[in-house]
Scaffold this motif. Structure first.
Motif, PDB file in Angstrom:
ATOM      1  N   PRO A  81      -3.255  82.177   5.715  1.00  0.00           N
ATOM      2  CA  PRO A  81      -2.747  83.463   5.362  1.00  0.00           C
ATOM      3  C   PRO A  81      -1.553  83.368   4.569  1.00  0.00           C
ATOM      4  N   GLU A  82      -1.479  82.755   3.494  1.00  0.00           N
ATOM      5  CA  GLU A  82      -0.212  82.570   2.788  1.00  0.00           C
ATOM      6  C   GLU A  82      -0.451  83.485   1.708  1.00  0.00           C
ATOM      7  N   ILE A  83       0.687  84.271   1.172  1.00  0.00           N
ATOM      8  CA  ILE A  83       0.473  85.166   0.237  1.00  0.00           C
ATOM      9  C   ILE A  83       0.523  84.517  -1.159  1.00  0.00           C
ATOM     10  N   SER A  84      -0.541  84.942  -2.172  1.00  0.00           N
ATOM     11  CA  SER A  84      -0.601  84.172  -3.340  1.00  0.00           C
ATOM     12  C   SER A  84      -0.698  85.161  -4.317  1.00  0.00           C
ATOM     13  N   TRP A  85       0.232  85.396  -5.292  1.00  0.00           N
ATOM     14  CA  TRP A  85       0.249  86.428  -6.165  1.00  0.00           C
ATOM     15  C   TRP A  85      -0.355  85.974  -7.420  1.00  0.00           C
ATOM     16  N   THR A  86      -1.117  84.892  -7.601  1.00  0.00           N
ATOM     17  CA  THR A  86      -1.625  84.432  -8.619  1.00  0.00           C
ATOM     18  C   THR A  86      -2.876  83.669  -8.484  1.00  0.00           C
ATOM     19  N   ASN A  87      -3.476  83.301  -9.472  1.00  0.00           N
ATOM     20  CA  ASN A  87      -4.797  82.532  -8.861  1.00  0.00           C
ATOM     21  C   ASN A  87      -4.562  81.126  -8.814  1.00  0.00           C
ATOM     22  N   PRO A  88      -4.540  80.515  -7.719  1.00  0.00           N
ATOM     23  CA  PRO A  88      -4.376  79.242  -7.156  1.00  0.00           C
ATOM     24  C   PRO A  88      -5.050  78.168  -7.825  1.00  0.00           C
ATOM     25  N   TYR A  89      -6.223  78.607  -8.513  1.00  0.00           N
ATOM     26  CA  TYR A  89      -7.105  77.383  -9.053  1.00  0.00           C
ATOM     27  C   TYR A  89      -7.082  77.385 -10.510  1.00  0.00           C
ATOM     28  N   LYS A 135      -5.835  85.062 -15.970  1.00  0.00           N
ATOM     29  CA  LYS A 135      -5.760  83.850 -14.792  1.00  0.00           C
ATOM     30  C   LYS A 135      -6.932  84.401 -14.049  1.00  0.00           C
ATOM     31  N   PHE A 136      -7.652  85.650 -14.083  1.00  0.00           N
ATOM     32  CA  PHE A 136      -8.473  86.223 -13.161  1.00  0.00           C
ATOM     33  C   PHE A 136      -7.893  86.263 -11.710  1.00  0.00           C
ATOM     34  N   THR A 137      -6.546  86.541 -11.658  1.00  0.00           N
ATOM     35  CA  THR A 137      -6.210  86.912 -10.349  1.00  0.00           C
ATOM     36  C   THR A 137      -6.801  88.179  -9.667  1.00  0.00           C
TER      37      THR A 137
END
Length: 745
Positions: A81-89, A135-137
């Motif tokens: 559960p790490e906060i990711s505000w953008t699409n990591p892929y 980026k499809f976030t």
């Protein structure tokens, strides 16, 4: 949902053609149990996973997806559960995602929050949104997804698009971005020289069942000609920013067409998720209601166990008050048929008010709805003003019947006590409703139109509540009235204030008094005709009536006591006759038959006469409108007055009078005041909560059983907690004052 499914389909096709093979939907995904999918989705609702992308979500739902060569043997797991505000892929699939973004936004263009001269913070957050959408976030996709899109069924009236309210206000994005939901108003104008566009415009606007402008008040009567369009935007964008950017975005798509769109976004129609604590005023009012409930329960316990208690406390006993509510025992001198008259008109009024409330909601087949309602028999819902006239007549009748009884017995009338009794009857219940609708109701729900039909009314009440308690609120305009449906209380109380003068005159000088009252009634009728004709008003809701005309009709005629005097004086005269004509007073059979025929024809004429005005092709005629406003109230009330007179004097006992005299109507009479007060709060609660368009079905929508049950439940609660207790207190003090007066004599 359609946009999401379309994107997944496009994504699967493009990935299958890409040089790098990526299996987005593998056979392994189909074998995943429903429980596992629900578990993943449940975790995706937490703050830490709200920003998963669709690719990330799919990858978390399969055990054998090959994202890289080194991940072939990776076990199925949920990412930490790490906060990711953008699409990591995005970095791994930049080419594919850029291509799919481009394709998606070409098919369904996005609304640009930063278009035009918006504020700097709105522009900054808009740039972040656009970047993350490319980026499809997931949070940006939600903002895009929650905004209304052009639907199917536009030519069937499916023009009001509420988007996804809950998805929008629940968005949490990067840089502190939150979702803000705005319901914009669009006015669609066309080149009138184009007959093809004129026809399409008529279908889009459902044959103009109402004509409205964006400047019309929309909290009491819906702006039917205005299109409601949902916008989901970063919270930093003000309503002005949304208006500017939406106007700019629409201009790009409507340039060089025959369509002109005017945009308006009101501040109250932009909402974010409420995170602030409840106001102190709301807590205080909540504690007040809790105190009344507690006192009623304590009083019921004391009453049940016959504990020694104060009579004021026992006035709030739920047990005692409920027994009074359901009692079939008639009071001495009760005029039996009037209970049925009250019940019939109360039911008709609920149906008419419900018809108006339905026009606030969006429908997938609104044009079909308008065509269906353009039939003559829909007069039942269009003649709402007609159903209030019997209540005014009954008020005059019962007041006169009571006052003349006291004058005959004591030869005098204690006007001060009558006024105080009236205030104790009306004010506590009205105060409870105003407190609830002003300080409690705005915080018990939400929805696209919640601020329009609930919060806006509460804001008006915070400023103008004092007018209601002085019973002068009907003089300040329909659109500026706290709880507009209570205008009848103002009219009735003002007429009641004048009633001692009229009744004493009639009692002392019957012939002169009757002549004067008759002249006043005629003058009131002439006044209604005159103002309706020359001001082009209309008390009947016809096809194509404008919202402005409805408000002008209310302000210049409907809510003024001078225009409602005719039926009140009818009640006074009938009440005087009922009190002075003995029970065995017999009329000639011919007179009775003539009376039935004349009153029935007047009743039918008032009800069916204006039916042609409900036609979809009706063209306004001021003579029709003036005739209806002047004479329909008289015709509608004449039958009820004749029936009451015949039944009370013993001249008839037919099936109709027996039906109206049914003892069960005693319960509806005791609830009638609370039903009158609570129906619109219930209707508007449901309007405010509506989140999407429905398929209109007349009987299912109009006769909503659960809604009627809620009206009854809230009416019973209001009656047991406030109406009946304060009537008990009133009777206690009146009895005490009479006993004191007798002892002093």
């Amino acid at each position: 949902m359609i946009v999401v499914l379309g994107w997944i389909a496009l994504c699967a096709i493009s990935f299958s053609q890409a040089s790098k093979t990526v299996e987005i939907l593998t056979p392994g995904l189909n074998t995943i149990k429903e429980e596992e999918i629900l578990r993943v989705l449940a975790q995706n609702k937490t703050e830490s996973s709200e920003n998963f992308t669709f690719v990330e979500l799919v990858s978390n739902l399969q055990n054998h997806t090959e994202l890289t060569k080194n991940a072939a043997d990776q076990e199925w797991r949920i990412d930490p559960p790490e906060i990711s505000w953008t699409n990591p892929y995005y970095e791994n699939f930049r080419t594919e995602i850029d291509r799919e973004t481009r394709r998606l936004l070409q098919v369904v263009p996005t609304y640009e929050p930063g278009a035009g001269s918006v504020s700097s913070e709105c522009k900054r957050q808009s740039d972040v949104f656009q970047r993350e959408l490319s980026k499809f976030t997931l949070w940006a996709l939600k903002m895009y997804d929650a905004t209304a899109k052009i639907p199917s069924g536009l030519l069937n009236g499916n023009v009001n698009q509420l988007g996804d309210f809950d998805e929008c206000v629940g968005i949490k994005g990067s840089d502190g971005i939150r979702g803000k939901y705005c319901l914009a108003y669009l006015q669609l104008d066309i080149d009138r020289s184009r007959p093809d566009l004129v026809h399409l415009h008529r279908l889009l606007h459902s044959h103009y069942a109402f004509r409205s402008n964006m400047s019309d008040p929309g909290h009491r009567v819906p702006r039917f000609s205005t299109v409601n369009w949902a916008i989901c935007t970063p919270a930093a964008c003000s309503h002005r920013d949304v208006e500017i950017s939406l106007r700019q975005t629409l201009a790009k798509h409507t340039a060089q067409t025959g369509l002109k769109i005017t945009v308006q976004v009101d501040q109250e129609m932009c909402q974010v998720r409420r995170i602030e604590p409840l106001p102190t005023s709301t807590i205080i009012v909540g504690l007040l209601f809790a105190g009344v409930i507690t006192m009623s329960i304590v009083a019921a316990v004391c009453d049940h166990y016959a504990l020694n208690s104060n009579e004021i406390l026992l006035s709030f006993s739920l047990k005692r008050n409920f027994n009074k509510l359901i009692s079939f025992e008639r009071a001495e001198g009760d005029i039996a048929t009037l209970h049925g008259v009250r019940a019939l008109n109360a039911m008709m009024l609920i149906v008419a008010h419900k018809c108006m409330a339905l026009f606030f909601n969006p429908y997938m087949n609104r044009t079909d709805m308008a065509e269906y309602l353009g039939k003559p028999w829909t007069v039942i819902g269009r003649a709402a003003s007609l159903y209030t006239d019997p209540f005014i007549m009954l008020s005059g009748l019962l007041t006169t019947y009571s006052f003349v009884g006291r004058l005959n017995k004591y030869n005098k009338l204690n006007v001060r006590n009558e006024y105080l009794s009236r205030l104790l009857r009306l004010v506590p219940t009205l105060a409870a409703l105003i407190l609830f609708c002003t300080y409690i109701m705005p915080f018990i729900g939400s929805g696209p139109q919640w601020n329009l039909v609930v919060t806006h009314h509460a804001d008006i009440c915070k400023k103008t509540w004092w007018r209601n308690f002085l019973f002068i609120h009907n003089y300040f305009g329909f659109e500026n009235m706290c709880l507009t449906h209570t205008h009848h209380l103002g009219i009735d109380t003002q007429l009641f204030a004048l009633s001692p003068l009229m009744i004493i005159l009639l009692w002392k000088k019957p012939k002169i008094g009757a002549a004067i009252l008759g002249a006043v009634a005629i003058a009131s009728t002439v006044l209604r005709y005159y103002v309706t004709y020359f001001k082009r008003l209309n008390n009947y809701v016809f096809f194509g009536t404008s919202i402005r005309q409805l408000f002008d009709t209310a302000n210049l005629s409907y809510i003024l006591p001078t225009h409602r005097l005719t039926v009140y004086i009818m009640g006074i005269l009938v009440g005087y006759l009922l009190r002075n004509c003995p029970k065995g007073y017999k009329l000639n059979g011919t007179v009775i038959n003539i009376g039935w025929i004349v009153s029935s024809l007047m009743f039918i004429g008032a009800f069916i006469g204006p039916a042609k005005m409900g036609s979809i092709d009706y063209i306004y005629n001021p003579t029709h409108a003036a005739t209806y406003n002047a004479f329909a109230p008289i015709g509608w009330c004449a039958l009820f007055a004749w029936m009451a007179f015949l039944a009370h004097t013993g001249n008839t006992n037919d099936w109709l009078t027996r039906l109206f005299a049914w003892r069960g109507f005693l319960v509806s009479t005791r609830l009638s005041y609370a039903v009158y007060l609570t129906q619109f709060p219930v209707f508007f609660y449901n309007v405010g909560q509506t989140r999407s368009a429905e398929h209109y079905e007349f009987f299912r929508m109009l006769f909503n059983v659960s809604e009627f049950l809620w009206i009854i439940i809230t009416s019973v609660i209001l009656t047991l907690l406030f109406d009946t207790p304060f009537q008990n207190i009133k009777n206690y003090f009146l009895k005490k004052s009479k006993n004191t007066a007798v002892k002093s004599d």
